[in-house]
Scaffold this active site. Structure first.
Site, PDB file in Angstrom:
ATOM      1  N   LYS A  28       0.831  -1.210   0.000  1.00 14.23           N
ATOM      2  CA  LYS A  28       0.000   0.000   0.000  1.00 14.23           C
ATOM      3  C   LYS A  28       0.862   1.255   0.000  1.00 14.23           C
ATOM      4  O   LYS A  28       0.634   2.180  -0.787  1.00 14.23           O
ATOM      5  CB  LYS A  28      -0.921   0.014   1.218  1.00 14.23           C
ATOM      6  N   ASP A  36      -6.254   0.872   0.956  1.00  9.39           N
ATOM      7  CA  ASP A  36      -6.327   1.099   2.395  1.00  9.39           C
ATOM      8  C   ASP A  36      -7.694   0.647   2.882  1.00  9.39           C
ATOM      9  O   ASP A  36      -8.454   0.041   2.133  1.00  9.39           O
ATOM     10  CB  ASP A  36      -6.062   2.574   2.722  1.00  9.39           C
TER      11      ASP A  36
END
Length: 229
Positions: A122, A140
């Site tokens: 991420k 996320d």
């Protein structure tokens, strides 16, 4: 409420119309500052991270600025954030690697970024997308939740959600769609008590349809009539 099939393009068009100015809400001026801010953002809000980095980046805005800090000194700068001890350790080690291996520059590949302490998929996607313009979808908690609710993805695995979103969303829209989904998750599609009734995506949303069906199926509360004395 009857659910109708809606093409991905229509969902994306609606999100773009809702959030034409969507962008990364972490404050930064360089790829390095974004990297550090993103590492700090794990299990923290962007707002809180910005409050910490605003004074910190005035003096600590290049890898070499961190080389002579002890972990305790680093912790003092970020102790208002969750997991600050681990984050301090990772940031100091990352800065050392950047200085020694990359001449103080932030690398621009997934492999190199993910090899840095505290940097996962991420974080790498956030940096590549926002700092270097590389199309990416950083999954996320908001992207994960909203993507699944809208039916753009269907998985309880973060990596699989990313793969599905990348497959269904045109590559040229990956980075923008990432921000649209985040902004919608923060402003409308909250984890608890989402504002489905006010959401213009309601008719396209699998989650909203399921919730409406549940509400319709609930039996009406029985009224009790008190006996007259």
């Amino acid at each position: 409420m009857a659910q109708r099939k809606v093409p991905v393009a229509e969902i994306l068009d609606e999100l773009q119309g809702l959030y034409p100015d969507a962008h990364c809400e972490l404050n930064y001026t360089t790829p390095f500052e974004l990297l550090i801010a993103t590492i700090l953002s794990a299990q923290c809000t962007d707002k809180r991270v910005n409050e910490i980095t605003e004074p910190m980046f005035k003096h600590l805005n290049q890898p070499e600025h961190y080389l002579h800090l002890t972990q305790e000194e680093m912790e003092e700068h970020i102790k208002g954030l969750g997991l600050y001890k681990n984050k301090s350790k990772n940031i100091l080690e990352t800065c050392r690697i950047l200085y020694e291996k990359y001449n103080g520059e932030v690398p621009q590949t997934h492999k190199e970024l993910e090899a840095l302490p505290g940097v996962g998929r991420k974080t790498a996607n956030v940096v590549l997308s926002n700092a270097f313009g590389v199309p990416a979808i950083a999954v996320d908690t908001h992207v994960f939740r909203v993507g699944n609710r809208l039916g753009l993805a269907k998985s309880d695995n973060v990596d699989e959600v990313e793969r599905q979103l990348m497959k269904r969303i045109p590559r040229e829209k990956w980075s923008d769609a990432h921000h649209w989904l985040i902004w919608h998750g923060r402003r409308v599609c909250a984890s608890r008590n989402p504002q489905c009734g006010q959401c213009t995506l309601q008719s396209m949303c699998k989650f909203a349809a399921a919730e409406a069906k549940k509400t319709k199926a609930k039996p009406a509360a029985k009224k009790t009539v008190k006996a007259k004395s």
